[in-house]
Enzyme design. Structure first.
Site, short mmCIF file in Angstrom:
data_model
loop_
_atom_site.label_atom_id
_atom_site.label_comp_id
_atom_site.label_asym_id
_atom_site.label_seq_id
_atom_site.Cartn_x
_atom_site.Cartn_y
_atom_site.Cartn_z
CE LYS A 1 37.90 42.63 36.50
NZ LYS A 1 37.14 42.61 35.08
CE LYS B 1 31.21 42.23 38.71
NZ LYS B 1 30.38 43.58 37.95
CE LYS C 1 33.23 33.49 34.59
NZ LYS C 1 32.19 34.65 34.62
#
Ligand code: TRP
Length: 354
Positions: free
Chosen positions: A211, A116, A208
């Site tokens: 969003k 991240k 994966k």
């Protein structure tokens, strides 16, 4: 080891569009856990959300939307405790104590922080670095024994176990002296698995479902209507072979494996059972069956979410009620933690403020 009563805790971040991956990997399993003979707490983790920038108005809407998804999917706010993290101050309070238990070396190994934070690590928030400690506090404020999560949260659950273990060891004498036996925190079990522990992109079976994927066709959003759901499944990437009759035949066929896994999870059956019915079938036959199943399972949830989000007052009342109930449990944990650590306190904290 001390005996702990079974208690289930999990959390979902209010950071935008919930999709099929969140539903099958988390929310649908939360609903199933309600039938166990255990108290379940389901938390909208807004404190975690702000570890990266969130537009304030959008955040408020997303907190209500995740809550609506919980309710629409079948979480019963009377049986389970549904709440948002920021309304229960004990999460942040316990995180501070755990900041003093967890070691820098442990956090430096967290792979999700590295992903991240990316290349510009100097510019990541301290909250993002501390995210796993707050997550341990979420779980252990209720001394939760079971946590249903996706595969990607495994390392964070291991850290939670390490923090519980170190607290129990460091304070062993004080824990016993305050009448808590030989362990204050349980060593929490992660519940990872099911046919859809990892739901992959409909456009690329090796990535994966996310969003943040620029292609909306890569995911089924929980707010998609029947037409959108059916169309995305029709357009899903596949290979030219028919479905195998054995699960072993799905190896090296990520797109086929993903669609079979989605079917299994939606139908509540195993991949083997899906292939018993569809082994040898072409995708031209399997996709319409999957589309029908997805529409019948998901479209009612989307409809119910729209109905619920139209009345934010009701959602806020559910969160207020859940937060008050959560706080009565968490406050008892924090009172005990303060005694164990050696702080001086006023008396039972919750009664004192009410
Ligand atoms: N980190 C989790 C995720 O991104 C969300 C989360 C926060 C959580 N606190 C938790 C999950 C406690 C389980 C238990 O999915």
């Amino acid at each position: 080891m001390a005996a702990f009563t079974e208690l289930v805790f999990s959390g979902v971040q209010p950071t935008g569009n919930l999709h099929l991956g969140n539903y099958l990997g988390a929310v649908k399993r939360f609903v199933e856990m309600q039938d166990r003979d255990a108290q379940c707490l389901y938390c909208v983790v807004d404190l975690h959300a702000i570890t990266v920038w969130q537009d304030p108005e959008a955040l408020r809407g997303q907190i209500r939307e995740v809550t609506a998804a919980f309710l629409a999917a079948g979480i019963d706010p009377k049986r389970s405790i549904v709440f948002n993290q920021s309304q229960v101050p004990q999460h942040a309070e316990l995180a501070w104590v755990f900041n003093c238990v967890a070691r820098l070396g442990w956090l430096n190994r967290m792979t999700q922080f590295k992903e991240k934070a990316g290349k510009d690590r100097e510019n990541a928030s301290i909250g993002l670095y501390d995210y796993p400690v707050l997550m341990a506090a979420d779980i252990l404020a209720y001394r939760a024994t079971h946590v249903p999560v996706g595969e990607d949260q495994k390392q964070h659950l291991e850290l939670t176990r390490d923090i519980a273990q170190k607290f129990n060891t460091d304070f062993a004498g004080s824990i016993a002296a305050h009448g808590h036996g030989d362990a204050f925190f349980p060593i929490t079990e992660p519940l990872i698995g099911g046919p859809a522990a990892r739901v992959m992109s409909l456009r690329d079976g090796t990535k994966k479902m996310s969003k943040s994927d620029p292609s909306d066709n890569s995911r089924i959003n929980l707010t998609d209507d029947a037409d959108a759901i059916a169309q995305k499944i029709r357009r899903a990437k596949t290979d030219p072979e028919p479905l195998p009759s054995e699960v072993a035949g799905l190896k090296e066929r990520p797109e086929a494996d993903n669609l079979v896994g989605i079917y299994a999870a939606l139908a509540g059956i195993t991949r083997e059972e899906v292939l018993r019915d569809f082994g040898g079938a072409q995708f031209s036959a399997f996709k319409p069956a999957l589309a029908d199943l997805a529409v019948t399972s998901l479209a009612p949830i989307a409809g119910e979410m729209r109905r619920l989000t139209a009345d934010p007052g009701h959602i806020d009342a559910v969160l207020a009620d859940g937060s008050a109930r959560a706080e009565t449990i968490a406050a008892q944990t924090l009172d005990a933690v303060k005694d164990i650590v050696g702080f001086v306190r006023r008396g039972p904290s919750l009664q004192a403020v009410r």
